[in-house]
Write an enzyme that holds these catalytic residues in place. Structure first.
Site, PDB file in Angstrom:
ATOM      1  N   HIS A 155      84.872 166.988   8.713  1.00  0.00           N
ATOM      2  CA  HIS A 155      84.743 168.146   9.589  1.00  0.00           C
ATOM      3  C   HIS A 155      86.100 168.758   9.921  1.00  0.00           C
ATOM      4  O   HIS A 155      86.155 169.834  10.520  1.00  0.00           O
ATOM      5  CB  HIS A 155      83.981 167.770  10.860  1.00  0.00           C
ATOM      6  CG  HIS A 155      82.498 167.680  10.663  1.00  0.00           C
ATOM      7  ND1 HIS A 155      81.592 168.482  11.310  1.00  0.00           N
ATOM      8  CD2 HIS A 155      81.761 166.881   9.849  1.00  0.00           C
ATOM      9  CE1 HIS A 155      80.365 168.180  10.920  1.00  0.00           C
ATOM     10  NE2 HIS A 155      80.440 167.198  10.043  1.00  0.00           N
ATOM     11  N   ASP A 156      87.168 168.098   9.556  1.00  0.00           N
ATOM     12  CA  ASP A 156      88.518 168.647   9.652  1.00  0.00           C
ATOM     13  C   ASP A 156      88.893 169.402   8.377  1.00  0.00           C
ATOM     14  O   ASP A 156      89.658 170.364   8.417  1.00  0.00           O
ATOM     15  CB  ASP A 156      89.509 167.498   9.890  1.00  0.00           C
ATOM     16  CG  ASP A 156      90.929 167.951  10.215  1.00  0.00           C
ATOM     17  OD1 ASP A 156      91.259 169.128  10.006  1.00  0.00           O
ATOM     18  OD2 ASP A 156      91.719 167.110  10.677  1.00  0.00           O
ATOM     19  N   HIS A 160      81.913 174.131   2.098  1.00  0.00           N
ATOM     20  CA  HIS A 160      81.814 175.253   1.160  1.00  0.00           C
ATOM     21  C   HIS A 160      81.109 176.452   1.775  1.00  0.00           C
ATOM     22  O   HIS A 160      80.088 176.302   2.459  1.00  0.00           O
ATOM     23  CB  HIS A 160      81.054 174.828  -0.098  1.00  0.00           C
ATOM     24  CG  HIS A 160      81.846 173.980  -1.035  1.00  0.00           C
ATOM     25  ND1 HIS A 160      82.176 172.670  -0.756  1.00  0.00           N
ATOM     26  CD2 HIS A 160      82.381 174.252  -2.256  1.00  0.00           C
ATOM     27  CE1 HIS A 160      82.866 172.166  -1.768  1.00  0.00           C
ATOM     28  NE2 HIS A 160      83.005 173.108  -2.688  1.00  0.00           N
ATOM     29  N   THR A 208      89.770 174.614   7.653  1.00  0.00           N
ATOM     30  CA  THR A 208      91.177 174.533   7.271  1.00  0.00           C
ATOM     31  C   THR A 208      91.430 173.165   6.651  1.00  0.00           C
ATOM     32  O   THR A 208      91.140 172.135   7.263  1.00  0.00           O
ATOM     33  CB  THR A 208      92.085 174.741   8.495  1.00  0.00           C
ATOM     34  OG1 THR A 208      91.685 173.858   9.543  1.00  0.00           O
ATOM     35  CG2 THR A 208      91.978 176.174   8.995  1.00  0.00           C
ATOM     36  N   ASP A 212      94.902 169.381  10.698  1.00  0.00           N
ATOM     37  CA  ASP A 212      95.202 170.133  11.910  1.00  0.00           C
ATOM     38  C   ASP A 212      94.143 169.922  12.990  1.00  0.00           C
ATOM     39  O   ASP A 212      94.048 170.702  13.937  1.00  0.00           O
ATOM     40  CB  ASP A 212      95.360 171.621  11.599  1.00  0.00           C
ATOM     41  CG  ASP A 212      94.130 172.216  10.906  1.00  0.00           C
ATOM     42  OD1 ASP A 212      93.145 171.469  10.693  1.00  0.00           O
ATOM     43  OD2 ASP A 212      94.152 173.408  10.576  1.00  0.00           O
ATOM     44  N   SER A 214      90.839 170.189  12.943  1.00  0.00           N
ATOM     45  CA  SER A 214      89.812 171.249  13.024  1.00  0.00           C
ATOM     46  C   SER A 214      88.535 170.782  13.707  1.00  0.00           C
ATOM     47  O   SER A 214      87.833 171.585  14.328  1.00  0.00           O
ATOM     48  CB  SER A 214      89.456 171.758  11.626  1.00  0.00           C
ATOM     49  OG  SER A 214      90.585 172.130  10.899  1.00  0.00           O
ATOM     50  N   HIS A 380      77.335 159.095   2.055  1.00  0.00           N
ATOM     51  CA  HIS A 380      76.240 158.970   3.011  1.00  0.00           C
ATOM     52  C   HIS A 380      75.551 157.608   2.975  1.00  0.00           C
ATOM     53  O   HIS A 380      74.813 157.271   3.904  1.00  0.00           O
ATOM     54  CB  HIS A 380      75.240 160.099   2.783  1.00  0.00           C
ATOM     55  CG  HIS A 380      75.768 161.435   3.212  1.00  0.00           C
ATOM     56  ND1 HIS A 380      76.138 162.412   2.318  1.00  0.00           N
ATOM     57  CD2 HIS A 380      76.024 161.935   4.449  1.00  0.00           C
ATOM     58  CE1 HIS A 380      76.588 163.462   2.984  1.00  0.00           C
ATOM     59  NE2 HIS A 380      76.530 163.203   4.266  1.00  0.00           N
TER      60      HIS A 380
END
Length: 631
Positions: A155-156, A160, A208, A212, A214, A380
């Site tokens: 998630h950082d 797509h 991004t 950072d 995200s 997963h």
């Protein structure tokens, strides 16, 4: 034929035939490095070498990948401004590197599969080779915090951009009765012109791709504004230590798509970390205003996340002395932490590590995360069917173990229902329970069946109307995005391909099922299936095929980012902020800052990412570089 190739011609019989062409094009140095790597590969030896020799092998292989497995996709974005808040200007060679909506790069040229998107049918592959029969765990090596952590990183980094056109997959008759969904719809991945000649279209990344933070700060200015309090640099957090919710009951965080209680817990923990950094910096530098406090705290917290992933999470994922040494060398260099703390960064990336280098290094290819990187991070299978909640009011038993109170279905821990249940469970019980539960293993027949009837979400966290079969979709996505199938993937990563199913596994039932699905054609084997079937190196939770993508990209995330290289200094981070990063070594350190009783009372293991009631690793008096791998 060149003079060098003529000189080395007698050695061609030693080289696997699939590599003759690429070796012919190599420089003399690279030919010699390839010969060394190829010999070790033929003997299946590198992971059994003494640590220092294993590091030499990995350094040689990484160099070859930097030469032949970094491919640019798309021209530089032109509509960017200098603003770290949305990831821009991380890469001085490429002004758009790290910004929102860059192209996914490549570790190898695309392999067009648009005529083979359903060959064999993705739902057949998912049903016969992936769907969980009985839960297989990772023993004591990897826990549910570790499984949550990798989603926290995804998630950082990557997501797509989709098209508006929908595709439908229908279950073939041979597996229809075994499929939770008889058909499902999903959006195509959007194809975008690159402006290049060799790769004409590519895919855009909505997140991004650099480190950072995200997942807590967002990938654009609009989300970054929403998560802030605009007081003393802090982020929004509820009084119970969990993420705040808006008037519609939706969580407020940097990334709210496809969440579950484990991810929400880590997002909340690092919001707490950010806010504590703000308090510390405000006390040390009272003149700092809200914007400066926010900016410095974001840099510090993002670096803490990157460091934990590098020298804590990855070390548990690849639990060998060679990778312990290698990942610490990425951060500290071969001279080690004590030397670097005393004398600073000395001697370039090898001796001093990537962090603190004088300038970033992109090896002549603008930074991006890649399609192949996305594919090997399909994990997963790590998720179980239920979360085992522990009784934190009970007296801990042997190795600080705790009794079960009840189990909660994973379906009840995802999306909005997961947010509600986490509020009832509470952060401490959720984290301790995940710490004491082993994750799933990345194996065949271990893909959660509940994820084959899954509600996907939009970027704002809104549920979509169509359920999806995620196992089948992941097979389809690799083909749709022109990611090479398993055997070709290995060739292009300079790994020896398989010639028959017995090269992949000695499990007779697996071989029989592979024949059923793919016939005798090993070239049809899907990447996810091959990585799951592959014999694993002792101590590795992932396949060697996945690991070699990690080898190049884990280094690249640090060495290509100016905030981990030329800007890793007191001026950028503040002296106190840099000290914060330099003294944080693990997720346990972060937990201890905010929940000081948690690890003391309930964690017996060395790492917060291994099962908490496991025995800690005994002290090894042999210096790390001179150790011989355990057999």
């Amino acid at each position: 034929m060149s003079f060098v190739n003529l000189l080395l011609f007698p050695l061609r019989c030693f080289i696997h035939k699939d590599f003759h062409d690429v070796v012919d094009r190599m420089s003399l140095l690279n030919k010699l490095l390839f010969m060394m790597v190829h010999l070790v590969d033929k003997l299946n030896l590198w992971h059994r070498l003494p640590v220092f020799l294993g590091l030499l092998y990995l350094a040689a292989r990484r160099h070859l990948h930097q030469e032949y497995n970094l491919i640019n996709v798309g021209k530089k974005p032109t509509d960017v401004t200098s603003n770290r808040a949305v990831g821009k200007y991380n890469d001085p060679f490429n002004e758009g590197g790290g910004s929102e909506f860059p192209f996914f790069g490549r570790n190898m040229m695309p392999v067009d599969q648009h005529e083979k998107l359903k060959n064999p049918d993705p739902m057949v592959v998912a049903t016969k080779l992936l769907a969980r029969r009985k839960f297989i765990d990772t023993g004591k090596q990897f826990n549910m915090i570790a499984a949550s952590w990798i989603q926290f990183m995804i998630h950082d980094w990557i997501d797509h951009l989709e098209d508006t056109q929908q595709i439908e997959l229908r279950a073939p008759e041979e597996v229809k009765s075994e499929c939770p969904l008889k058909s499902f719809k999903f959006f195509k991945t959007q194809q975008t012109p690159t402006g290049l000649c060799d790769i004409k279209t590519g895919h855009l990344n909505m997140r991004t791709p650099q480190w950072d933070g995200s997942a807590i700060y967002g990938s654009n200015a609009q989300v970054s504004k929403k998560v802030r309090t605009f007081k003393y640099g802090k982020l929004k957090l509820s009084e119970n230590g969990l993420l705040e919710q808006d008037e519609n009951g939706k969580i407020i965080s940097g990334d709210v798509r496809n969440t579950w209680a484990g991810l929400l817990s880590l997002q909340a923990l690092f919001v707490q970390e950010h806010n504590l950094v703000c308090d510390t910096l405000k006390k040390e530098y009272p003149e700092l205003k809200d914007e400066d406090l926010y900016r410095h705290a974001k840099l510090v917290t993002s670096a803490v996340i990157a460091k934990i992933h590098t020298i804590d999470w990855t070390v548990e994922l690849l639990n060998t002395d060679t990778l312990l040494a290698g990942m610490r060398a990425n951060w500290y260099g071969l001279l080690g932490k004590k030397f670097k703390d005393t004398f600073g960064h000395v001697g370039g990336s090898i001796l001093g590590g990537f962090v603190g280098m004088k300038k970033p290094e992109d090896h002549g290819v603008p930074y991006s995360l890649t399609e192949e990187f996305t594919s090997v991070y399909r994990m997963h299978q790590l998720l179980p069917d239920t979360l085992q909640l522990r009784n934190i009011d009970a007296t801990p038993g042997l190795n600080k173990s705790l009794p079960l109170t009840n189990e909660i279905l994973m379906e009840d821990l995802i999306g909005g229902k997961g947010t509600e249940n986490l509020s009832r469970i509470g952060f401490t019980k959720q984290m301790v329970s995940m710490g004491h539960q082993a994750s799933g293993a990345l194996e065949l027949w271990n893909y959660p069946v509940w994820m084959r009837d899954l509600i996907a979400q939009d970027v704002d966290g809104t549920d979509r109307p169509h359920h999806i079969d995620l196992a089948a979709l992941e097979i389809y996505r690799d083909r749709e995005r022109s990611v090479a199938r398993y055997n070709e993937f290995r060739r292009r990563m300079l790994q020896i391909p398989i010639s028959k199913w017995e090269d992949l596994t000695d499990d007779e039932e697996v071989i029989k099922t592979l024949h059923e699905v793919y016939g005798d054609d090993v070239e049809k084997l899907d990447l996810l299936v091959g990585m799951s079937a592959e014999k694993k190196i002792k101590g590795f939770a992932i396949s060697e095929t996945a690991f070699f993508i990690f080898l190049i990209m884990a280094s690249r995330r640090l060495e290509a980012d100016k905030f981990f290289t030329s800007y890793y200094n007191d001026e950028t981070y503040t002296k106190k902020g840099l000290e914060w990063v330099n003294t944080t070594e693990s997720l346990k350190d972060v937990l201890d800052r905010h929940y000081p009783e948690m690890t003391e009372k309930w964690m017996n293991s060395n790492s917060a990412f291994s099962v908490w009631d496991s025995s800690p690793e005994p002290h090894n008096p042999i210096p790390l570089y001179f150790r011989v791998p355990r057999t």
